[in-house]
Design an enzyme around this catalytic site. Structure first.
Site, short mmCIF file in Angstrom:
data_model
loop_
_atom_site.label_atom_id
_atom_site.label_comp_id
_atom_site.label_asym_id
_atom_site.label_seq_id
_atom_site.Cartn_x
_atom_site.Cartn_y
_atom_site.Cartn_z
N ASP A 108 34.83 25.53 48.27
CA ASP A 108 36.17 25.74 47.74
C ASP A 108 36.45 24.73 46.61
O ASP A 108 36.35 23.51 46.82
CB ASP A 108 37.17 25.52 48.90
N ASP A 131 41.13 35.24 40.45
CA ASP A 131 41.67 36.43 41.13
C ASP A 131 43.17 36.51 40.90
O ASP A 131 43.89 35.56 41.20
CB ASP A 131 41.39 36.34 42.63
N LYS A 203 31.68 39.42 33.57
CA LYS A 203 31.50 40.67 34.31
C LYS A 203 32.86 41.25 34.74
O LYS A 203 33.14 42.42 34.56
CB LYS A 203 30.67 40.36 35.56
C1 LIG Z 1 37.88 37.64 39.75
S1 LIG Z 1 36.45 36.74 40.06
C2 LIG Z 1 35.92 36.28 38.43
C3 LIG Z 1 34.47 35.89 38.39
C4 LIG Z 1 33.93 35.49 37.01
N1 LIG Z 1 34.58 34.30 36.50
C5 LIG Z 1 34.06 36.63 36.04
O1 LIG Z 1 34.94 36.54 35.16
O2 LIG Z 1 33.29 37.59 36.14
C6 LIG Z 1 37.08 35.22 40.71
C7 LIG Z 1 36.01 34.38 41.38
O3 LIG Z 1 36.59 33.15 41.79
C8 LIG Z 1 36.02 32.78 43.04
N2 LIG Z 1 36.98 31.86 43.69
C9 LIG Z 1 38.24 32.13 44.06
N3 LIG Z 1 38.82 31.06 44.61
C10 LIG Z 1 37.88 30.07 44.59
C11 LIG Z 1 37.87 28.73 45.03
N4 LIG Z 1 38.96 28.18 45.59
N5 LIG Z 1 36.76 28.02 44.88
C12 LIG Z 1 35.65 28.56 44.30
N6 LIG Z 1 35.59 29.84 43.86
C13 LIG Z 1 36.70 30.58 44.01
C14 LIG Z 1 35.83 34.10 43.77
O4 LIG Z 1 34.85 34.00 44.79
C15 LIG Z 1 35.40 35.01 42.63
O5 LIG Z 1 34.00 35.04 42.49
#
Ligand SMILES: C[S@@+](CC[C@H](N)C(=O)[O-])C[C@H]1O[C@@H](n2cnc3c(N)ncnc32)[C@H](O)[C@@H]1O
Length: 223
Positions: A108, A131, A203
């Site tokens: 996290d 997200d 992506k």
């Molecule tokens: C909507 S995706 C975007 C992924 C990438 N940046 C892209 O643009 O293709 C958001 C990513 O943030 C990660 N994520 C969300 N909260 C997180 C946290 N607290 N720590 C680490 N990763 C996190 C999720 O697992 C997800 O892979």
């Protein structure tokens, strides 16, 4: 009774390919930085240089991360992600690209940035397409809240920047307001800026563009 933490992600038992599983087993020692509570990272020891270090939070499947690290060999990068298949894929891509300037933390980001980094140690922080949690009842899960922004700002060195991109207009406005309210950050633009050349199309972004979404880039510098 311990209160349940509201997290910005939900870990689903996503399928990992054999390649991703093997990459985690075989390349973990080389690229992964284990989460640690008691001591902070020493970038000089980790990378063997004093180059500027950049952090990417939530790199997803890692394609954009690898592209950025590959095209900037004089910078160090640390990527944080909680999604195991994404970590596995990023490890595989790092090995194929023979990267020596990228390390990965599978944890996290809120906890990792609270415990593992020295203040003023980072030159930049990238958060590409966090997200959006579009439903109102889920807004509390959004990563980009004032407390997290304060925490990240402490880690930025002089003139270090915080760069967020999103394809969710209402979240873009909220992020802009949150960053404007931080007295230690200054917008490099009036509201939103052009996509800088170092940011590849990600992506998640490609998926949104296919659906007709717009994209907003927001960059603030430490002042
Ligand atoms: C909507 S995706 C975007 C992924 C990438 N940046 C892209 O643009 O293709 C958001 C990513 O943030 C990660 N994520 C969300 N909260 C997180 C946290 N607290 N720590 C680490 N990763 C996190 C999720 O697992 C997800 O892979």
């Amino acid at each position: 009774m311990e209160t349940r933490k509201v997290r910005s992600y939900v870990l689903r038992a996503g399928r990992m390919s054999n390649g991703q599983k093997n990459a985690r087993q075989q390349l973990g020692d080389k690229y992964l930085l284990p989460f640690q509570l008691e001591s902070v990272l020493n970038f000089n020891t980790i990378f063997g240089n004093n180059n500027p270090t950049f952090l990417e939070i939530g790199f997803g499947m890692g394609d954009a991360t690898i592209e950025v690290a590959q095209s900037h060999p004089a910078h160090n990068y640390i990527g944080i992600e909680v999604h195991p298949p994404g970590v596995g894929r990023a490890l595989k891509l790092s090995e194929t690209a023979e990267l020596s300037n990228l390390k990965i933390i599978e944890h996290d980001a809120v906890e990792a940035t609270r415990h593992m980094f020295t203040e003023k140690s980072l030159s930049g922080i990238h958060i590409f397409f966090p997200d959006p949690w579009p439903k109102k009842r889920h807004h509390k899960r959004r990563l980009m809240n004032g407390e997290f922004v304060n925490q990240l700002t402490l880690l930025l060195g002089r003139a270090g920047y915080l760069h967020i991109a999103t394809d969710w207009e209402e979240y873009a406005k909220e992020i802009l307001t949150t960053l404007q309210e931080n007295p230690h950050l200054k917008n490099i633009a009036v509201d939103y800026c052009e996509r800088p050349s170092y940011r590849p199309t990600t992506k998640f972004e490609r998926r949104g563009l296919k659906l007709g979404h717009q994209v907003w880039d927001i960059i603030f510098r430490k002042c």
